[in-house]
Design a protein around this motif. Structure first.
Motif, short mmCIF file in Angstrom:
data_model
loop_
_atom_site.label_atom_id
_atom_site.label_comp_id
_atom_site.label_asym_id
_atom_site.label_seq_id
_atom_site.Cartn_x
_atom_site.Cartn_y
_atom_site.Cartn_z
N GLU A 181 -1.75 2.79 3.69
CA GLU A 181 -2.08 3.56 4.88
C GLU A 181 -1.11 3.21 5.99
OE1 GLU A 181 -6.89 3.79 4.04
OE2 GLU A 181 -6.16 2.53 5.67
N ASN A 196 -5.21 1.28 -9.10
CA ASN A 196 -4.93 2.26 -8.06
C ASN A 196 -4.62 1.52 -6.77
OD1 ASN A 196 -5.59 4.50 -9.75
ND2 ASN A 196 -7.73 3.99 -9.45
N THR A 210 -3.57 1.96 -2.62
CA THR A 210 -3.53 2.83 -1.45
C THR A 210 -2.71 2.16 -0.37
OG1 THR A 210 -5.70 3.76 -1.95
CG2 THR A 210 -4.94 3.97 0.33
N TYR A 242 -2.34 -2.00 2.97
CA TYR A 242 -2.34 -1.58 1.56
C TYR A 242 -3.49 -2.32 0.88
CZ TYR A 242 -0.41 -6.11 0.37
OH TYR A 242 -0.24 -7.47 0.21
N TYR A 243 -3.99 -1.74 -0.20
CA TYR A 243 -5.10 -2.38 -0.91
C TYR A 243 -5.28 -1.76 -2.29
CZ TYR A 243 -7.47 1.64 1.21
OH TYR A 243 -7.82 2.91 1.63
N GLU A 244 -5.96 -2.53 -3.13
CA GLU A 244 -6.35 -2.03 -4.45
C GLU A 244 -7.57 -1.15 -4.26
OE1 GLU A 244 -8.07 -3.70 -8.69
OE2 GLU A 244 -6.96 -5.07 -7.40
N SER A 245 -7.47 0.09 -4.70
CA SER A 245 -8.57 1.04 -4.47
C SER A 245 -9.28 1.43 -5.76
CB SER A 245 -8.04 2.27 -3.73
OG SER A 245 -6.90 2.81 -4.36
N LEU A 255 -5.39 -4.83 3.31
CA LEU A 255 -6.67 -4.26 3.73
C LEU A 255 -6.89 -4.19 5.24
CD1 LEU A 255 -9.12 -2.91 2.47
CD2 LEU A 255 -10.24 -5.12 2.42
N GLU A 269 -1.10 7.16 -2.25
CA GLU A 269 -1.79 6.53 -3.38
C GLU A 269 -0.93 6.62 -4.62
OE1 GLU A 269 -6.46 7.21 -2.35
OE2 GLU A 269 -5.42 8.85 -3.36
N THR A 282 -1.85 8.58 4.42
CA THR A 282 -2.27 7.82 3.24
C THR A 282 -1.43 8.19 2.02
OG1 THR A 282 -4.53 7.81 4.07
CG2 THR A 282 -4.24 7.26 1.76
#
Length: 107
Positions: free
Chosen positions: A58, A54, A56, A34-37, A21, A100, A98
């Motif tokens: 970046e 999901n 993501t 990166y993170y859970e979106s 994040l 995903e 980005t």
């Protein structure tokens, strides 16, 4: 694929810092977050056993770095990876690329 798996893959790109994040301190170019979106949960009547997550990723660079983008794309060639439009962040003088994808985990 878990978030730990995502992190471990991204760490294979040497000399590029990776964080979940956000970083706790300012980073120079190039770096990855990166993170859970988002997620959906499914299961039986009594318990959710399936998590559709999901993710993501970046990539932040000071200029277009197609070689680094290709490395990320190669690391995640086993998932249906979507790439968003390049975004220039004027305040930071950085380019954000980005990616995903969705992963399914049975718990």
């Amino acid at each position: 694929m878990t978030l730990t798996d995502v992190y471990n893959r991204l760490k294979l790109i040497k000399d590029v810092p990776v964080a979940y994040l956000a970083f706790k301190s300012a980073q120079n170019s190039d770096y990855i977050v990166y993170y859970e979106s988002g997620a959906n949960f499914h299961g039986s009547d009594e318990r959710n056993h399936i998590k559709e997550m999901n993710v993501t990723i970046e990539l932040y660079t000071d200029k277009k770095n197609r070689a680094l983008e290709k490395r990320i794309e190669d690391l995640f060639s086993d998932v249906e990876l979507s790439k968003g439009a390049d975004a220039w962040i004027d305040d930071e003088q950085m380019l954000m690329v980005t990616y995903e994808f969705m992963t399914i985990n049975k718990e």
